[in-house]
Design an enzyme around this catalytic site. Structure first.
Site, PDB file in Angstrom:
ATOM      1  CG  MET A 184      41.074  40.166  39.587  1.00  0.00           C
ATOM      2  SD  MET A 184      39.380  39.640  40.014  1.00  0.00           S
ATOM      3  CE  MET A 184      39.401  37.967  39.369  1.00  0.00           C
ATOM      4  CB  CYS A 185      42.966  45.397  37.224  1.00  0.00           C
ATOM      5  SG  CYS A 185      42.839  45.501  35.419  1.00  0.00           S
TER       6      CYS A 185
END
Length: 403
Positions: A184-185
Site C-alpha cells: 500500500m505504501c
C-alpha cells in the site's frame, strides 16, 4: 456442414467406434465393448457471465469480430448448434452462483474453465453439498464428477474430481499461486509501474470519490473501467510513468492473466478426453491431476492429489480453531482469510448461545471484530458457523482454548 436425411450419416461415428467397439489395455474394468455404445452429448448447458471482448478473438475458434459485445455463452451455443446436427446447447448469461441445487443436480458431468479460485471453490462446494450419505456411507449415485481445467500463460492443469471420494479443490488449495498484491505504501506514495497507478485508482480513489454512488467497482462494467483508466493516466502523468492502457487497466482490475491459445487448446483437449472417458467408461479416468508446461520445451506429468482428512469442504468434520481465551475475534478473522488451507474472502461468523443464534461478525457491521472472546460469551468447545463467498455451504469450526 449441411446434412440431409437426419442426424446420422455414413461414417459419422467411425472415429468413435474405434474406442467403443473393441477392448484395449487401458480400458475400464467395467467396460464392455459393443455396437450400441454411445458417447454423443445431445444436451449441454453453458453458463458464463462474460461478454466477448476483442482480445478474446485470438485464442479460440467460436467467436468472430461481429460477436464482440455479445454474451459468450449465447455465441458459443449458436456456433455449436449450427455446426453439430442433433446437439442442443442451452446458454445461460449468468453467474454460476445464480443457480441453486436443483439446477446442478440435473447434470451427469460438470466441466469448469473458471478464471477465479473463488468460483472454483464455490462449484466444488455445491457438488459436495449434493452428496447423499446413509449411515455414514456415501451413495455413489449422488456423485457428479467435476472436470476442472485452468491455464496461466504457458502453464496449465486439468484434474478429475469425484466429490466425496477424491481430493477436492479445497484439499489442494495450497497448490494455487497466491494473488499478487502491491504494498500500500508503494501504491500511495512511490508508484513505479503502470500497475501501481491503476491500483491507486482502484483501491484509494474509487471508495473516496464514489463516482457511481455506493456501487462497488465492477470489472465487467465498461463505464467503471473507463473511469479507473482515466484516473490511472492522471496518476501516471504525475509521476512520469508510461504504459497505462485500457487493456492493462481491465487486466489489473479483473486480475486477468494473459492467455495463450496453444495452452488453452491442450487443456481443453485434456478436459474433453476425461469427459469422454467418464461418460463412456471406455478408459480409466485421470487419477487425478495433470500438469502442463511449455515455457521451455514441452513438460507434462500426472500425479494423485491426496484427499485431506480435515478438509474444510469435504471432510464433514468441524475444523479446529485454537486460540487463547484472551484472543479477539479479529484474530479469528485474520486466520480464516490468511490460512493457506482456508483463504476465505469475507467470512461471516455466527454461533449458538443459550439456545439462540447470534451473529458475531458481518463485514457490513464490523463493530465486534476487536472484542475479546469473553465479552462475546464464547467458551471452550464453542461451535462457530462461517459463511463465505468461496462456498455455498456453511463451514463449521470448533473453538479450542489454549493455555
Amino acid at each position: 456442414m449441411a446434412v440431409d436425411g437426419g442426424y446420422d450419416w455414413d461414417g459419422r461415428w467411425n472415429h468413435v467406434r474405434k474406442f467403443l467397439e473393441r477392448p484395449g489395455p487401458f480400458a475400464h474394468p467395467d467396460f464392455e465393448p459393443c455396437t450400441e455404445a454411445l458417447s454423443g452429448f445431445r444436451l449441454i448447458h453453458v453458463v458464463d457471465m462474460d461478454t466477448i471482448d476483442i482480445s478474446n478473438l485470438n485464442r479460440q475458434f467460436l467467436f468472430r469480430p461481429k460477436d464482440v459485445g455479445r454474451p459468450k455463452a449465447e455465441v458459443a451455443a449458436d456456433f455449436i448448434n449450427n455446426r453439430i446436427p442433433g446437439c442442443k446447447v442451452v446458454p445461460h448469461y449468468k453467474k454460476i452462483q445464480d443457480f441453486d441445487e436443483s439446477f446442478y443436480r440435473q447434470f451427469h458431468i460438470i466441466v469448469c474453465g473458471l478464471d477465479s479460485i473463488i468460483a472454483r471453490r464455490w462449484m466444488n462446494g455445491m457438488l459436495i453439498s449434493l452428496l447423499s450419505y446413509e449411515d455414514g456411507v456415501l451413495d455413489p449415485s449422488s456423485i457428479i464428477p467435476l472436470i476442472d481445467g485452468g491455464t496461466e500463460g504457458f502453464k496449465g492443469n486439468s484434474r478429475v474430481i469425484l466429490p466425496g471420494m477424491t481430493a477436492c479443490i479445497d484439499c489442494t488449495l495450497e497448490l494455487y499461486p497466491p494473488q499478487i498484491n502491491f504494498p500500500m505504501c508503494t501504491i500511495a506514495s512511490m508508484p513505479r509501474l503502470p500497475e501501481h497507478c491503476i491500483e491507486y485508482a482502484r483501491i484509494l480513489l474509487w471508495p473516496k470519490e464514489k463516482p457511481f454512488g455506493e456501487t462497488s467497482l465492477d470489472g465487467d462494467n465498461p463505464e467503471h473501467i473507463q473511469w479507473v483508466f482515466k484516473k490511472s493516466i492522471e496518476r501516471a502523468a504525475e509521476f512520469h510513468i508510461t504504459g497505462v492502457t485500457y487493456r492493462l487497466t481491465q487486466g489489473v482490475v479483473k486480475r486477468i492473466i494473459p492467455a495463450v491459445a496453444s495452452t488453452n487448446a491442450v487443456i481443453a483437449a485434456a478436459c474433453s478426453l476425461e469427459v469422454f472417458k467418464i461418460a463412456s467408461s471406455a478408459y480409466i479416468p485421470l487419477n487425478n491431476y495433470l500438469v502442463f508446461n511449455d515455457v521451455d520445451g514441452l513438460y507434462t506429468y500426472t500425479f494423485e492429489a491426496e484427499r485431506k482428512e480435515n478438509c474444510s469442504a469435504c471432510s464433514q468434520v468441524p475444523q479446529n480453531l485454537q486460540f487463547p481465551p484472551s484472543a479477539k475475534l479479529q484474530e479469528v478473522l485474520e486466520y480464516l482469510m490468511e490460512n493457506a488451507s482456508l483463504q476465505m474472502k469475507s467470512p461471516a461468523i455466527t454461533t449458538t448461545l443459550e439456545g439462540k443464534n447470534k451473529t458475531l461478525y458481518l463485514q457490513v457491521f464490523n463493530f465486534t471484530e476487536h472484542t475479546h472472546f469473553f465479552y462475546l460469551g464464547l467458551s471452550d468447545g464453542q461451535e462457530l458457523a462461517v459463511a463465505d463467498v468461496t462456498t455455498p455451504q456453511t463451514v463449521l469450526f470448533k473453538l479450542n482454548f489454549t493455555t
